[in-house]
Motif scaffolding. Structure first.
Motif, PDB file in Angstrom:
ATOM      1  N   ALA A 155     -19.606  -1.722   4.330  1.00 14.43           N
ATOM      2  CA  ALA A 155     -19.871  -1.991   2.944  1.00 14.43           C
ATOM      3  C   ALA A 155     -20.242  -0.793   2.114  1.00 14.43           C
ATOM      4  N   ALA A 156     -19.043   0.074   1.820  1.00 12.39           N
ATOM      5  CA  ALA A 156     -19.389   1.085   1.009  1.00 12.39           C
ATOM      6  C   ALA A 156     -19.861   0.847  -0.311  1.00 12.39           C
ATOM      7  N   ASP A 157     -19.567  -0.202  -0.833  1.00 12.50           N
ATOM      8  CA  ASP A 157     -20.099  -0.615  -2.267  1.00 12.50           C
ATOM      9  C   ASP A 157     -21.694  -0.585  -2.059  1.00 12.50           C
ATOM     10  N   GLU A 158     -22.216  -1.490  -1.232  1.00 12.16           N
ATOM     11  CA  GLU A 158     -23.707  -1.449  -0.940  1.00 12.16           C
ATOM     12  C   GLU A 158     -24.409  -0.061  -0.750  1.00 12.16           C
ATOM     13  N   LEU A 159     -23.815   0.684  -0.028  1.00 17.95           N
ATOM     14  CA  LEU A 159     -24.086   2.048   0.335  1.00 17.95           C
ATOM     15  C   LEU A 159     -24.327   2.661  -0.910  1.00 17.95           C
ATOM     16  N   ALA A 160     -23.255   2.826  -1.803  1.00 17.20           N
ATOM     17  CA  ALA A 160     -23.259   3.684  -2.965  1.00 17.20           C
ATOM     18  C   ALA A 160     -24.389   3.059  -3.908  1.00 17.20           C
ATOM     19  N   LEU A 161     -24.443   1.861  -3.842  1.00 21.33           N
ATOM     20  CA  LEU A 161     -25.506   1.273  -4.678  1.00 21.33           C
ATOM     21  C   LEU A 161     -27.136   1.729  -4.322  1.00 21.33           C
ATOM     22  N   SER A 162     -27.287   1.801  -2.740  1.00 17.81           N
ATOM     23  CA  SER A 162     -28.471   2.199  -2.230  1.00 17.81           C
ATOM     24  C   SER A 162     -28.617   3.705  -2.671  1.00 17.81           C
ATOM     25  N   LEU A 163     -27.691   4.478  -2.591  1.00 18.69           N
ATOM     26  CA  LEU A 163     -27.902   5.947  -2.836  1.00 18.69           C
ATOM     27  C   LEU A 163     -28.248   5.978  -4.315  1.00 18.69           C
ATOM     28  N   GLU A 195      -6.217   1.427   4.677  1.00 18.97           N
ATOM     29  CA  GLU A 195      -7.736   1.124   5.357  1.00 18.97           C
ATOM     30  C   GLU A 195      -8.639   2.292   4.776  1.00 18.97           C
ATOM     31  N   GLY A 196      -7.977   3.547   5.229  1.00 19.88           N
ATOM     32  CA  GLY A 196      -9.046   4.632   4.928  1.00 19.88           C
ATOM     33  C   GLY A 196      -9.381   4.700   3.369  1.00 19.88           C
ATOM     34  N   LEU A 197      -8.563   4.065   2.328  1.00 23.81           N
ATOM     35  CA  LEU A 197      -8.759   4.169   1.022  1.00 23.81           C
ATOM     36  C   LEU A 197      -9.612   3.101   0.690  1.00 23.81           C
ATOM     37  N   ILE A 198     -10.098   2.076   1.555  1.00 20.41           N
ATOM     38  CA  ILE A 198     -10.832   1.037   1.230  1.00 20.41           C
ATOM     39  C   ILE A 198     -12.208   1.278   0.779  1.00 20.41           C
ATOM     40  N   PRO A 199     -12.820   2.185   1.497  1.00 15.55           N
ATOM     41  CA  PRO A 199     -14.394   2.440   1.065  1.00 15.55           C
ATOM     42  C   PRO A 199     -14.330   3.297  -0.217  1.00 15.55           C
ATOM     43  N   PHE A 200     -13.550   4.059  -0.436  1.00 15.95           N
ATOM     44  CA  PHE A 200     -13.329   4.814  -1.739  1.00 15.95           C
ATOM     45  C   PHE A 200     -13.433   3.948  -2.948  1.00 15.95           C
ATOM     46  N   GLU A 201     -12.385   2.876  -2.725  1.00 12.05           N
ATOM     47  CA  GLU A 201     -12.304   1.896  -3.698  1.00 12.05           C
ATOM     48  C   GLU A 201     -13.434   1.042  -4.071  1.00 12.05           C
ATOM     49  N   LYS A 202     -14.075   0.679  -2.835  1.00 12.61           N
ATOM     50  CA  LYS A 202     -15.269  -0.383  -3.154  1.00 12.61           C
ATOM     51  C   LYS A 202     -16.359   0.736  -3.624  1.00 12.61           C
ATOM     52  N   ILE A 203     -16.435   1.991  -3.614  1.00 19.85           N
ATOM     53  CA  ILE A 203     -17.321   2.734  -4.126  1.00 19.85           C
ATOM     54  C   ILE A 203     -17.143   2.723  -5.609  1.00 19.85           C
ATOM     55  N   ARG A 204     -15.959   2.865  -6.203  1.00 23.59           N
ATOM     56  CA  ARG A 204     -15.669   3.177  -7.485  1.00 23.59           C
ATOM     57  C   ARG A 204     -15.533   1.667  -8.120  1.00 23.59           C
ATOM     58  N   ASN A 205     -15.493   0.683  -7.383  1.00 23.94           N
ATOM     59  CA  ASN A 205     -15.657  -0.749  -8.055  1.00 23.94           C
ATOM     60  C   ASN A 205     -17.073  -1.002  -8.079  1.00 23.94           C
ATOM     61  N   ALA A 206     -17.944  -0.498  -7.265  1.00 21.08           N
ATOM     62  CA  ALA A 206     -19.513  -0.810  -7.391  1.00 21.08           C
ATOM     63  C   ALA A 206     -20.139   0.128  -8.566  1.00 21.08           C
ATOM     64  N   LEU A 233      -5.145   9.736  -1.765  1.00 21.31           N
ATOM     65  CA  LEU A 233      -6.502   9.794  -2.466  1.00 21.31           C
ATOM     66  C   LEU A 233      -6.673  10.101  -3.705  1.00 21.31           C
ATOM     67  N   ARG A 234      -5.413  10.575  -4.286  1.00 15.44           N
ATOM     68  CA  ARG A 234      -5.719  11.066  -5.759  1.00 15.44           C
ATOM     69  C   ARG A 234      -6.250  10.116  -6.824  1.00 15.44           C
ATOM     70  N   ASP A 235      -5.811   8.713  -6.578  1.00 12.77           N
ATOM     71  CA  ASP A 235      -6.226   7.672  -7.594  1.00 12.77           C
ATOM     72  C   ASP A 235      -7.698   7.519  -7.402  1.00 12.77           C
ATOM     73  N   VAL A 236      -8.453   7.673  -6.459  1.00  9.21           N
ATOM     74  CA  VAL A 236      -9.715   7.424  -6.405  1.00  9.21           C
ATOM     75  C   VAL A 236     -10.541   8.612  -6.576  1.00  9.21           C
ATOM     76  N   ARG A 237      -9.980   9.432  -6.880  1.00 10.85           N
ATOM     77  CA  ARG A 237     -10.541  10.728  -7.524  1.00 10.85           C
ATOM     78  C   ARG A 237     -11.776  11.288  -6.610  1.00 10.85           C
ATOM     79  N   PRO A 238     -11.343  11.509  -5.291  1.00 14.13           N
ATOM     80  CA  PRO A 238     -12.556  12.427  -4.585  1.00 14.13           C
ATOM     81  C   PRO A 238     -13.144  13.534  -5.385  1.00 14.13           C
ATOM     82  N   TYR A 239     -14.116  14.025  -4.886  1.00 13.69           N
ATOM     83  CA  TYR A 239     -14.767  15.194  -5.526  1.00 13.69           C
ATOM     84  C   TYR A 239     -14.066  16.724  -5.057  1.00 13.69           C
TER      85      TYR A 239
END
Ligand code: MG
Length: 400
Positions: A155-163, A195-206, A233-239
């Motif tokens: 649940a990367a989206d919930e994690l990002a919100l919690s942070l 599959e590996g992109l999903i957490p990055f996408e969830k974070i961006r969406n959240a 990974l380019r589209d999800v813009r990792p730091y």
């Protein structure tokens, strides 16, 4: 002032970490720390370092650093001798601070800033706690609110919100590691990339762009697969992309860096300034990651930081390995003009770090501040040596 004893402290329940106390005839004690191969580090300290260091002036820090890193006592490299030398060096800087009554960052030239931006490394409470296993089983029950590795997988989206709620605006995750383990980093399928992109996408969406997201690869991939992942990974813009390939050669890393416009961060796996010189000259990294308990200590780290600054590269000191190294890193990070981020693990700050020391540096609003006081400011818990799982070894000047 003379060094009168070296004392190492280990705990069976934390098999990777080791502390070193450097005792003096003036009653002052300096505290150092390193991580991994703790028994081998202890053996090196008592058999090889002690005969050199006992009876010496602890404030001849540069002389001892040279002797312990490639001089008559140690080796140039990133093995046990260098980890032992790092613990000694951190302890000597702590002694310097205690003997002058000043925090280390003042002794380095003063504060370039009063606090340091942090990012949260999303590991759980027990990540890195076993002697060798680093991954967690995500089917394990959560031990608390900061089981962030289970969080970023499920649940990367919930994690990002919690942070964000706690003031963090940067986080680090490693969803591709699980696939690297299967093929030794040789191959990644289209499905695994998706599959590996999903957490990055969830974070961006959240949280949109309110969160920086670092991608960590732990040096597990070979170059061709690593380049595939970087492109995806380019589209999800990792730091940044951290240790994306086996960190055995800066020329391959430079090849990787030239093929992506995302920042490359490297590397906690490197030790001594000569390795970082090669990294900087090859233009293989945009951000210099270093671990003070592994690279040669504060003396070597400040030279690495200065070299990085000369090449217009920021530094981002590593954490994940213990509270004393974290505190020493904060002292460097306060002084160095080119400090970008300090890594922290909120699961550790709320978890096992708390079991070990009297007081921890505080994170607030996305920044970390040092524990006030001379040296690095840290004190091991008073009863740590009396724990039933404690292994305490001491070599005294009189014994030699
Ligand atoms: Mg790392």
């Amino acid at each position: 002032m003379r060094i009168t004893a070296l004392e190492t402290i280990q705990l069976e329940s934390f098999p990777n970490i080791i502390w070193l106390e450097v005792h003096t005839d003036e009653g002052l004690v300096g505290l150092g720390e390193t991580f991994r191969g703790a028994h081998a580090v202890a053996a090196h300290i008592h058999h090889s370092t002690a005969p050199y260091l006992l009876g010496q002036d602890p404030l001849a820090i540069d002389r001892h650093s040279a002797a312990l890193l490639g001089g008559p006592v140690g080796f140039i490299g990133n093995g046990v001798e260098t980890r032992a030398a790092s613990a000694v060096d951190i302890a000597l800087w702590d002694l310097f601070g205690k003997s002058t009554g000043l925090p280390i960052h003042q002794l380095l030239g003063g504060a370039s800033r009063d606090r340091i931006p942090v990012y949260n490394t999303c590991s759980g409470y027990r990540y890195n706690s076993a002697a060798w296993k680093r991954t967690v089983d995500i089917s394990d029950a959560r031990e608390g609110p900061y089981d962030d590795q289970i969080g970023f997988v499920t649940a990367a989206d919930e994690l990002a919100l919690s942070l964000l709620d706690e003031g963090y605006t940067a986080m680090k995750i490693w969803p591709f590691d699980v696939h690297a383990e299967v093929t030794g980093g040789l191959h990644i399928s289209v499905e695994q990339i998706r599959e590996g992109l999903i957490p990055f996408e969830k974070i961006r969406n959240a949280v949109g762009d309110r969160m920086e997201v670092m991608a960590e690869f732990h040096g597990m991939w070979r170059l061709p697969a690593a380049r595939q992942i970087a492109a995806a990974l380019r589209d999800v813009r990792p730091y940044w992309l951290e240790d994306p390939i086996r960190m055995t050669s800066v020329s391959e890393l430079a090849e990787y860096a030239a093929a992506t416009d995302i920042k490359v961060c490297a590397s906690e796996t490197m030790a001594t300034r000569t390795a970082f010189r090669d990294l900087l000259e090859s233009r293989a990294a945009s951000v210099v990651m270093l671990d003070l308990g592994w690279c040669g200590g504060l003396s070597e780290a400040r030279k690495i930081a200065s070299a990085a600054d000369t090449y217009q590269r920021p530094i981002a000191p590593h954490d994940c390995t213990g509270p004393i190294v974290l505190a020493a890193s904060i002292q460097l990070g306060l002084n160095a003009p080119n400090t970008l981020y300090q890594e922290v693990v909120r699961a550790y700050l709320a978890g096992w770090y708390r079991e070990l020391v009297e007081e921890l540096p505080k994170v607030s609003g996305g920044y970390i501040s040092p524990v006030a006081g001379p040296g690095h400011g840290m004190t091991l818990q008073a009863d740590l040596k009396k724990r039933p799982d404690a292994i305490v070894r001491r070599t005294d000047l009189t014994v030699l």
